[in-house]
Design a protein around this motif. Sequence first.
Motif, PDB file in Angstrom:
ATOM      1  N   ILE A  52      -1.575  16.762 -26.622  1.00  0.00           N
ATOM      2  CA  ILE A  52      -1.643  17.254 -27.925  1.00  0.00           C
ATOM      3  C   ILE A  52      -0.032  17.675 -28.226  1.00  0.00           C
ATOM      4  N   ALA A  53       0.609  18.322 -27.611  1.00  0.00           N
ATOM      5  CA  ALA A  53       1.991  18.720 -27.984  1.00  0.00           C
ATOM      6  C   ALA A  53       2.795  17.787 -28.071  1.00  0.00           C
ATOM      7  N   CYS A  54       2.455  16.522 -27.393  1.00  0.00           N
ATOM      8  CA  CYS A  54       3.468  15.213 -27.382  1.00  0.00           C
ATOM      9  C   CYS A  54       2.861  14.243 -28.621  1.00  0.00           C
ATOM     10  N   GLY A  55       1.874  14.725 -29.203  1.00  0.00           N
ATOM     11  CA  GLY A  55       1.396  13.921 -30.497  1.00  0.00           C
ATOM     12  C   GLY A  55       0.506  12.807 -29.982  1.00  0.00           C
ATOM     13  N   ARG A  56      -0.312  13.109 -28.926  1.00  0.00           N
ATOM     14  CA  ARG A  56      -1.402  12.446 -28.336  1.00  0.00           C
ATOM     15  C   ARG A  56      -1.173  10.813 -28.293  1.00  0.00           C
ATOM     16  N   GLY A  57      -2.115   9.819 -28.399  1.00  0.00           N
ATOM     17  CA  GLY A  57      -1.814   8.565 -28.235  1.00  0.00           C
ATOM     18  C   GLY A  57      -1.099   8.095 -27.103  1.00  0.00           C
ATOM     19  N   PHE A  58      -0.544   7.035 -26.919  1.00  0.00           N
ATOM     20  CA  PHE A  58      -0.071   6.390 -25.604  1.00  0.00           C
ATOM     21  C   PHE A  58       1.107   7.311 -24.865  1.00  0.00           C
ATOM     22  N   VAL A  59       1.959   7.938 -25.689  1.00  0.00           N
ATOM     23  CA  VAL A  59       3.171   8.636 -25.242  1.00  0.00           C
ATOM     24  C   VAL A  59       2.389  10.124 -24.666  1.00  0.00           C
ATOM     25  N   GLY A  60       1.528  10.617 -25.618  1.00  0.00           N
ATOM     26  CA  GLY A  60       0.918  11.932 -25.262  1.00  0.00           C
ATOM     27  C   GLY A  60      -0.099  11.987 -23.870  1.00  0.00           C
ATOM     28  N   VAL A  61      -0.826  10.862 -23.726  1.00  0.00           N
ATOM     29  CA  VAL A  61      -1.436  10.729 -22.531  1.00  0.00           C
ATOM     30  C   VAL A  61      -0.546  10.560 -21.295  1.00  0.00           C
ATOM     31  N   VAL A  62       0.509   9.743 -21.581  1.00  0.00           N
ATOM     32  CA  VAL A  62       1.567   9.606 -20.325  1.00  0.00           C
ATOM     33  C   VAL A  62       2.244  10.896 -19.738  1.00  0.00           C
ATOM     34  N   ALA A  63       2.420  11.602 -20.997  1.00  0.00           N
ATOM     35  CA  ALA A  63       3.100  12.899 -20.725  1.00  0.00           C
ATOM     36  C   ALA A  63       2.342  13.813 -20.048  1.00  0.00           C
ATOM     37  N   GLY A  64       0.822  13.801 -20.702  1.00  0.00           N
ATOM     38  CA  GLY A  64       0.184  14.957 -20.174  1.00  0.00           C
ATOM     39  C   GLY A  64      -0.230  14.633 -18.742  1.00  0.00           C
ATOM     40  N   VAL A  65      -0.749  13.355 -18.512  1.00  0.00           N
ATOM     41  CA  VAL A  65      -1.028  13.058 -16.974  1.00  0.00           C
ATOM     42  C   VAL A  65       0.278  13.189 -15.924  1.00  0.00           C
ATOM     43  N   SER A  66       1.462  12.657 -16.353  1.00  0.00           N
ATOM     44  CA  SER A  66       2.593  12.611 -15.790  1.00  0.00           C
ATOM     45  C   SER A  66       2.978  14.135 -15.257  1.00  0.00           C
ATOM     46  N   LEU A  67       2.947  14.986 -16.227  1.00  0.00           N
ATOM     47  CA  LEU A  67       3.497  16.254 -16.049  1.00  0.00           C
ATOM     48  C   LEU A  67       2.553  17.392 -15.242  1.00  0.00           C
ATOM     49  N   SER A  68       1.271  16.975 -15.088  1.00  0.00           N
ATOM     50  CA  SER A  68       0.196  17.798 -14.688  1.00  0.00           C
ATOM     51  C   SER A  68      -0.321  16.926 -13.165  1.00  0.00           C
ATOM     52  N   HIS A  69       0.321  16.038 -12.564  1.00  0.00           N
ATOM     53  CA  HIS A  69      -0.213  15.909 -11.388  1.00  0.00           C
ATOM     54  C   HIS A  69       0.680  15.725 -10.118  1.00  0.00           C
ATOM     55  N   TRP A  70       1.844  16.221 -10.327  1.00  0.00           N
ATOM     56  CA  TRP A  70       2.746  16.240  -9.264  1.00  0.00           C
ATOM     57  C   TRP A  70       2.806  17.367  -8.428  1.00  0.00           C
ATOM     58  N   THR A  71       1.909  18.210  -8.849  1.00  0.00           N
ATOM     59  CA  THR A  71       1.899  19.799  -8.137  1.00  0.00           C
ATOM     60  C   THR A  71       1.477  19.538  -6.270  1.00  0.00           C
ATOM     61  N   SER A  72       0.464  18.818  -6.267  1.00  0.00           N
ATOM     62  CA  SER A  72      -0.134  18.880  -4.908  1.00  0.00           C
ATOM     63  C   SER A  72       0.670  18.203  -3.867  1.00  0.00           C
ATOM     64  N   LEU A  73       1.120  16.815  -4.540  1.00  0.00           N
ATOM     65  CA  LEU A  73       2.057  16.047  -3.699  1.00  0.00           C
ATOM     66  C   LEU A  73       3.407  16.975  -3.453  1.00  0.00           C
ATOM     67  N   ALA A  74       4.083  17.610  -4.507  1.00  0.00           N
ATOM     68  CA  ALA A  74       5.145  18.327  -4.256  1.00  0.00           C
ATOM     69  C   ALA A  74       5.125  19.592  -3.206  1.00  0.00           C
ATOM     70  N   ARG A  75       3.796  20.122  -3.312  1.00  0.00           N
ATOM     71  CA  ARG A  75       3.467  21.145  -2.273  1.00  0.00           C
ATOM     72  C   ARG A  75       3.614  20.365  -0.636  1.00  0.00           C
ATOM     73  N   VAL A  76       3.056  19.229  -0.816  1.00  0.00           N
ATOM     74  CA  VAL A  76       3.018  18.693   0.785  1.00  0.00           C
ATOM     75  C   VAL A  76       4.529  18.288   1.074  1.00  0.00           C
ATOM     76  N   ILE A  77       5.143  17.791   0.226  1.00  0.00           N
ATOM     77  CA  ILE A  77       6.596  17.319   0.736  1.00  0.00           C
ATOM     78  C   ILE A  77       7.207  18.640   0.886  1.00  0.00           C
ATOM     79  N   ARG A  78       7.057  19.705   0.089  1.00  0.00           N
ATOM     80  CA  ARG A  78       7.716  20.869   0.436  1.00  0.00           C
ATOM     81  C   ARG A  78       7.658  21.529   1.864  1.00  0.00           C
ATOM     82  N   GLY A  79       6.250  21.422   2.272  1.00  0.00           N
ATOM     83  CA  GLY A  79       5.994  21.732   3.650  1.00  0.00           C
ATOM     84  C   GLY A  79       6.387  20.879   4.689  1.00  0.00           C
ATOM     85  N   GLU A  80       6.358  19.617   4.398  1.00  0.00           N
ATOM     86  CA  GLU A  80       6.963  18.493   5.323  1.00  0.00           C
ATOM     87  C   GLU A  80       8.695  18.788   5.419  1.00  0.00           C
ATOM     88  N   VAL A  81       9.171  19.147   4.399  1.00  0.00           N
ATOM     89  CA  VAL A  81      10.690  19.312   4.493  1.00  0.00           C
ATOM     90  C   VAL A  81      10.974  20.555   5.150  1.00  0.00           C
TER      91      VAL A  81
END
Length: 274
Positions: free
Chosen positions: A127-156
């Motif tokens: 909604i903040a990014c105006g919905r549509g294609f840009v909004g969906v891509v931003a919403g999914v991209s900016l909310s799905h990195w956390t679990s993988l970041a935590r795994v990588i952080r632990g490995e490093v």
Amino acid sequence: MNIRNRRHSTIWFAVAGAAVLVAIMFAGMAVEDSAMATDFTRKNLPPSGAFLFGTDWMGRDMLARTVAGLSLSIRIGLLTAVVSAGIALALGVLSAVFGGWVDAVVSWWIDLAMGIPHILLVMLISIACGRGFVGVVAGVSLSHWTSLARVIRGEVIQLKSAPYLLVAEKLGVSVWKRVRLHMLPHLLPQFLTGFILLFPHAILHEASVTFLGFGLSSEQPAIGVILSESMRYLTTGKWWLALFPGTALVLVVILFALLGERARLLLDPGSIHQ
């Protein structure tokens, strides 16, 4: 089955699965025009030899719309997975390598993002990014990195105490050179596996947000749009409008999940004897 044959079968499955997904993606791009074509003389036709998935209330071919919707979901999944995985890799490495306030800030953002219900976070960003294609891509991209970041952080963090990295640090090798030459190759299996497993989550959340009306516009032949529109016609017996697109979406998500598991088996040295 011996280990060699099992690895060969795993490779063949991964190649075949990837080929199917690529074929769906390009087939959907090829039938986008026919997926949008309307013909009211053939509206609400049940599945038949002429129309395998039937037609909708505007006479549109549901098979073409389903393939086009899956293609759009796969492309969005690819784009969002690349962005999410890149964010996860960068922040996970920075957090573990520098520690201190950098680690505290990244950990705080991870806890914040994971503390909000996932679908709600995607909706808010969209909604903040105006919905549509840009909004969906931003919403999914900016909310799905956390679990993988935590795994990588632990490995490093574990890698930092490895003898060869301690020796490299004593010899004056720069931080970025140690990351590039010693850490990133070790992180490759976890990163690629996490990258592939981001696909099913991205596709499902894109479809969910679109289904709820906060994602892609209704003009696009997206699976979420198709399922949302079909809800109004299920009570009139038009079961095929939701059954085939929904089943196709589930099968694609399962295929991505299986590919992620096969990638883990192929890339993880610890699983070579499984």
